[in-house]
Write a protein that holds these residues in place. Sequence first.
Motif, PDB file in Angstrom:
ATOM      1  N   UNK A 158     151.125  57.994 -26.072  1.00 15.20           N
ATOM      2  CA  UNK A 158     151.542  57.766 -24.683  1.00 15.20           C
ATOM      3  C   UNK A 158     151.465  59.068 -23.883  1.00 15.20           C
ATOM      4  N   UNK A 159     151.920  60.163 -24.495  1.00 15.27           N
ATOM      5  CA  UNK A 159     151.888  61.455 -23.804  1.00 15.27           C
ATOM      6  C   UNK A 159     150.449  61.853 -23.488  1.00 15.27           C
ATOM      7  N   UNK A 160     149.552  61.743 -24.466  1.00 13.31           N
ATOM      8  CA  UNK A 160     148.149  62.089 -24.241  1.00 13.31           C
ATOM      9  C   UNK A 160     147.516  61.156 -23.200  1.00 13.31           C
ATOM     10  N   UNK A 161     147.837  59.876 -23.290  1.00 14.21           N
ATOM     11  CA  UNK A 161     147.266  58.863 -22.391  1.00 14.21           C
ATOM     12  C   UNK A 161     147.584  59.191 -20.930  1.00 14.21           C
ATOM     13  N   UNK A 162     148.851  59.461 -20.653  1.00 10.25           N
ATOM     14  CA  UNK A 162     149.250  59.720 -19.272  1.00 10.25           C
ATOM     15  C   UNK A 162     148.876  61.126 -18.818  1.00 10.25           C
ATOM     16  N   UNK A 163     148.939  62.090 -19.725  1.00 15.37           N
ATOM     17  CA  UNK A 163     148.585  63.463 -19.370  1.00 15.37           C
ATOM     18  C   UNK A 163     147.115  63.566 -18.973  1.00 15.37           C
ATOM     19  N   UNK A 164     146.258  62.799 -19.651  1.00 16.56           N
ATOM     20  CA  UNK A 164     144.821  62.851 -19.386  1.00 16.56           C
ATOM     21  C   UNK A 164     144.342  61.741 -18.447  1.00 16.56           C
ATOM     22  N   UNK A 165     145.303  61.004 -17.879  1.00 17.56           N
ATOM     23  CA  UNK A 165     144.961  59.926 -16.933  1.00 17.56           C
ATOM     24  C   UNK A 165     143.982  58.924 -17.538  1.00 17.56           C
ATOM     25  N   UNK A 166     144.235  58.554 -18.782  1.00 19.16           N
ATOM     26  CA  UNK A 166     143.335  57.635 -19.462  1.00 19.16           C
ATOM     27  C   UNK A 166     143.309  56.243 -18.831  1.00 19.16           C
ATOM     28  N   UNK A 167     144.339  55.913 -18.046  1.00 22.14           N
ATOM     29  CA  UNK A 167     144.332  54.578 -17.440  1.00 22.14           C
ATOM     30  C   UNK A 167     143.156  54.397 -16.479  1.00 22.14           C
ATOM     31  N   UNK A 168     142.579  55.521 -16.008  1.00 23.57           N
ATOM     32  CA  UNK A 168     141.430  55.444 -15.102  1.00 23.57           C
ATOM     33  C   UNK A 168     140.189  54.945 -15.841  1.00 23.57           C
ATOM     34  N   UNK A 210     133.445  57.216 -21.869  1.00 27.01           N
ATOM     35  CA  UNK A 210     134.874  57.468 -21.719  1.00 27.01           C
ATOM     36  C   UNK A 210     135.721  56.289 -22.182  1.00 27.01           C
ATOM     37  N   UNK A 211     135.248  55.083 -21.899  1.00 29.08           N
ATOM     38  CA  UNK A 211     135.964  53.882 -22.321  1.00 29.08           C
ATOM     39  C   UNK A 211     136.010  53.793 -23.847  1.00 29.08           C
ATOM     40  N   UNK A 212     134.871  54.051 -24.474  1.00 28.12           N
ATOM     41  CA  UNK A 212     134.826  53.992 -25.929  1.00 28.12           C
ATOM     42  C   UNK A 212     135.697  55.079 -26.537  1.00 28.12           C
ATOM     43  N   UNK A 213     135.753  56.237 -25.893  1.00 23.60           N
ATOM     44  CA  UNK A 213     136.589  57.318 -26.407  1.00 23.60           C
ATOM     45  C   UNK A 213     138.070  56.925 -26.405  1.00 23.60           C
TER      46      UNK A 213
END
Length: 253
Positions: free
Chosen positions: A65-75, A104-107
Amino acid sequence: MDLFGFIECAKRTQSIKALFDLLVNCASEEGFSEVAYGALTCAEPPRLPEYLPPAVTVNFPPDWCHRYFERNYHVMDPVVRRTPMTSGPFLWDELAKQFQLQSGEQRVLDEAREAGLKHAMSVPLFGPFGQVSVVSFASPADDADPQYRISHLYILAWHFHLAFAEIARPSESGCNRKVPLSDREKDCLRWAAEGKSSWAIGMILKISENTVNFHFKNAMRKLDTTSRTQAIVKAVRLNLIEFSASPGLPTEC
């Protein structure tokens, strides 16, 4: 806790946290203990303060969760990006077969698997005015089979979604609103909840398949839903029809 127990307990809870804990408990019984719920449109429900958009509430691994939000993965998250294009529940492993995913999606998918979300599925939740939300279920187990559990988790997601709306927006939930379903409409919903097709319901009620579909269309319109599954779930929550449970199933909250 079984699905019937979840429905009964969800009707009685007034806490979003307690409701989410119920969802996690029930999903864990299916082997999918990692759960996330979020809104994908701007008309999103009130968000718990500890979570950033698009998540409303989530119990995925904290490091992820921390990595997801820190790197703006929701984009670039393909679950977030592709859910509005998908009409029913889908497996994350199948996204690459359905869509030509960008690197990026696959990553994001690959890193999610490395973080412990080894087998996952998502349920798109569409509102009557174009709102889109999603519930995702994931398992840390190597041998989990989301395809086998997909039907149960689909129904569970919709019950949670409607219960969440009633708690988050009690003045708009309509939980006490009387929906004037006819006896035939209720009969069709009850039999559909038992897994019967329109043809089978017509045979049981001694009416044509077209008439059954007509009753479903009317029931969906009255309940402000866009599918039979949503109509069944909402009718159960409004106590318009009863959910059949096997004798002896626990209902304690």
